[in-house]
Design an enzyme around this catalytic site. Structure first.
Site, PDB file in Angstrom:
ATOM      1  N   HIS A   5       0.866  -1.182   0.000  1.00 56.56           N
ATOM      2  CA  HIS A   5       0.000   0.000   0.000  1.00 56.56           C
ATOM      3  C   HIS A   5       0.905   1.236   0.000  1.00 56.56           C
ATOM      4  CE1 HIS A   5      -2.786   2.935   1.850  1.00 56.56           C
ATOM      5  NE2 HIS A   5      -3.771   2.141   1.461  1.00 56.56           N
TER       6      HIS A   5
ATOM      7  N   ASP B 157       3.247  -4.613   8.035  1.00 52.02           N
ATOM      8  CA  ASP B 157       2.043  -3.796   7.868  1.00 52.02           C
ATOM      9  C   ASP B 157       0.864  -4.771   7.988  1.00 52.02           C
ATOM     10  OD1 ASP B 157      -0.227  -2.616   6.937  1.00 52.02           O
ATOM     11  OD2 ASP B 157       0.650  -1.808   5.103  1.00 52.02           O
TER      12      ASP B 157
ATOM     13  N   GLN C 105      -4.397  -5.238   6.985  1.00 49.24           N
ATOM     14  CA  GLN C 105      -5.415  -6.182   6.497  1.00 49.24           C
ATOM     15  C   GLN C 105      -5.353  -7.516   7.223  1.00 49.24           C
ATOM     16  OE1 GLN C 105      -7.806  -5.263   4.582  1.00 49.24           O
ATOM     17  NE2 GLN C 105      -6.982  -3.352   3.787  1.00 49.24           N
TER      18      GLN C 105
ATOM     19  N   LYS D 255     -10.198  -0.925  10.611  1.00 49.74           N
ATOM     20  CA  LYS D 255     -10.361  -2.097   9.734  1.00 49.74           C
ATOM     21  C   LYS D 255     -10.628  -3.332  10.576  1.00 49.74           C
ATOM     22  CE  LYS D 255      -7.121  -0.353   6.281  1.00 49.74           C
ATOM     23  NZ  LYS D 255      -7.956   0.232   5.240  1.00 49.74           N
TER      24      LYS D 255
ATOM     25  N   CYS E 120      -4.754   2.394  -3.693  1.00 48.01           N
ATOM     26  CA  CYS E 120      -3.490   2.896  -3.081  1.00 48.01           C
ATOM     27  C   CYS E 120      -2.349   1.902  -3.282  1.00 48.01           C
ATOM     28  CB  CYS E 120      -3.653   3.213  -1.606  1.00 48.01           C
ATOM     29  SG  CYS E 120      -4.911   4.438  -1.281  1.00 48.01           S
TER      30      CYS E 120
END
Ligand code: 7TS
Length: 406
Positions: A123, A200, A203, A226, A364
Site C-alpha cells: 500500500h 504492515d 489487512q 479495519k 493505493c
C-alpha cells in the site's frame, strides 16, 4: 445460512440500512469495517457521560477513564500476543505507525548505501514514508517482485537480502489481491542479515490471529477501523528494547518526563510515543471491537470468510469476460477483478444503484497496478457480517451492468 453470520448479523446496524433504496450489500471491508453496536455505544457513552482527558487530572472521572484507556492497551497486547503492554503504542492508524517508524527508526539507522526492502504488493502508506526517509538519509529502496500467481517471489527475496539491507517492511495480507504473505519464512531470513522486519498488518488484524512473539517481527502496525473499531486509532507494536532505543516521534504533552528550556527528558514507554491528547473515545471503543473478535473467535471468523471467498471465486469465475487477478497460495477474503469492456468506475456506480458497495480504482497500490498492467480493478472484500446472498446479489448486479453496458 451460516451459524456465525446468524449470531452476529444483528450486532451491525449498518446491515439494516439501504443505499439507493436497496438493502445495503457492503463489500468494502478492506477500506473500513462495519462497526458492531457495542463499539458505537462506547463512543456515545464517552461523550455523553464520561468526557474528560486521560493521564492528567486525578479526579474520579479521569481516573476511571484513564484506567479504561489503559485496559484497551492490555487487550491489544493480548490480541497480538505481545510480551509487554509497554510495547503497544496508540497512534492514529497504520499510516501514522509506519510514518513514525520511518521518521525514528529509519532516520536514526539509515545512511547512504543502506537498503530498505519493500514489496510490489505494498500500500502507498508502506512505500511513501520510506521514499521520504530514503531522500533524507541517502538509503536506497529495493523491491521484492510478484510472480504471476500473485505471490512474492521468495527466491528473489533471498537474493535481495544482504548486509546492506537494514529494514524489510512488508504487509501480512495484500489489500488488493488478498495474498497472505509467508511472514514466518520471510522474517527469519531478514534477521539472518541483521535487518529489522516491519509488518504492515492493516489487512491482517481483521482476518485472523496475530502472534508477534511467534512471528518474531520487530515492529507491526495496524488500524482499529479495519478491525471493527473506530477511525482515528491505530497501533504500533515494537519490541521493547528497540522502542527504547528510538528517539521520540512527536513532541508535546504526555511524552515528556521533565521540560526546561535547557533540557527536556522523555517519558517511559509507551507514553514516549504518545504526544498530545489521544483519541480517547476511539481507544475505549476499540476495546469493544477486540471483545467482538474474541467473543466471535478469530478462527471462526477466518473459517467463515474462507467459505465466502471460495463461493465468491466459484460464482464470479462463471461470469463471461470477468478476470480475477492472482491465484496466490494463500488468500484472505479479498478479490480484485475486471470485466472485459466495462470501466471499473461505471461498474461501481451501477452496482451502487443496486445497493452494492465495492471499491474500484488503484486501491493505493499503484506499483501493483503497473505490475498487473492495469490502471484500476474492481475489488470486493468480505467479512464475517457478509453472507452468501451478498455474493449472489453482487453477481446478479454484475450481470445487470453487463446487460446495460455491453
Ligand atoms: N496498509 C494496508 C495493507 C492497507 O490496506 C491500508 C489501507 C493501509 C496500510 C493504510 O491504513 P490506514 O488505516 O492508515 O488508512 N487500505 C485501504 C484500502 O484497501 N482501501 O481503503 C484503504
Amino acid at each position: 445460512m451460516n451459524k456465525l453470520y446468524e449470531k452476529i448479523k444483528d450486532q451491525f446496524p449498518m446491515l439494516k440500512t439501504q443505499m439507493n433504496g436497496k438493502d445495503l450489500v457492503y463489500l468494502d471491508t478492506a477500506a473500513t469495517a462495519l462497526k458492531p453496536q457495542t463499539v458505537i455505544d462506547k463512543v456515545t457513552e464517552y461523550y455523553t457521560y464520561k468526557t474528560c482527558n486521560v493521564h492528567r487530572s486525578i479526579h474520579q472521572l479521569a481516573e476511571n477513564v484513564t484506567s479504561q484507556y489503559e485496559e484497551t492497551r492490555d487487550c491489544v497486547k493480548k490480541f497480538i500476543n505481545a510480551k509487554k503492554r509497554e510495547e503497544i503504542i496508540f497512534t492514529k492508524g497504520t499510516t501514522e505507525s509506519l510514518n513514525l517508524l520511518a521518521r525514528t527508526l529509519g532516520d536514526q539507522l539509515l545512511k547512504a548505501g543502506d537498503e530498505i526492502l519493500l514489496s510490489e504488493l505494498e500500500h502507498h502508506s508502506n512505500i511513501v514514508p520510506w521514499q521520504l526517509c530514503a531522500e533524507r538519509t541517502g538509503a536506497t529502496i529495493k523491491v521484492i517482485p510478484l510472480n504471476d500467481q500473485g505471490d512474492l517471489d521468495l527466491e528473489i527475496y533471498s537474493n535481495l537480502l544482504s548486509p546492506k539491507t537494514k529494514i524489510v517492511s512488508v504487509n501480512g495480507i495484500s489489500n488488493t489481491l488478498g495474498t497472505i504473505n509467508p511472514l514466518e519464512e520471510m522474517i527469519p531470513e531478514a534477521h539472518k542479515v541483521g535487518a529489522y522486519f516491519i509488518v504492515d498488518a492493516a489487512q491482517m488484524a481483521p482476518h485472523g490471529s496475530i502472534d508477534v512473539q511467534k512471528l518474531d517481527c520487530d515492529f507491526l502496525a495496524f488500524s482499529a477501523h479495519k478491525t471493527f473499531g473506530p477511525t482515528g486509532v491505530g497501533v504500533l507494536y515494537g519490541k521493547e528494547n528497540l522502542l527504547n532505543e528510538l528517539p521520540p516521534f512527536q513532541g508535546g504533552g504526555d511524552m515528556i518526563d521533565s521540560v526546561s528550556f535547557e533540557k527536556t527528558t522523555y517519558n517511559k514507554l509507551p507514553y514516549k510515543f504518545e504526544a498530545g491528547t489521544p483519541h480517547i473515545a476511539g481507544v475505549l471503543a476499540f476495546n469493544e471491537a477486540l471483545k467482538f473478535i474474541e467473543n466471535t473467535g478469530s478462527q471462526n471468523i477466518q473459517n467463515y470468510e474462507n467459505e465466502l471467498l471460495i463461493y465468491a471465486i466459484e460464482k464470479l469465475s462463471k461470469i463471461d469476460g470477468l478476470k480475477i487477478y492472482g491465484n496466490p497460495i494463500k488468500r484472505a477474503s479479498v478479490l480484485s477483478f475486471n470485466i472485459e469492456n466495462v470501466h471499473t468506475h461505471d461498474l461501481a456506480s451501477l452496482l451502487s444503484m443496486e445497493g452494492i458497495a465495492i471499491r474500484t480504482g488503484h486501491h493505493c497500490t499503484q506499483p501493483l497496478m503497473k505490475r498487473l498492467g492495469v490502471f484500476s480493478t474492481a475489488r470486493i472484500s468480505l467479512s464475517c457480517y457478509n453472507n452468501f446472498k451478498d455474493i449472489d446479489r453482487l453477481c446478479d448486479g454484475i450481470n445487470k451492468v453487463k446487460e446495460i453496458l455491453l
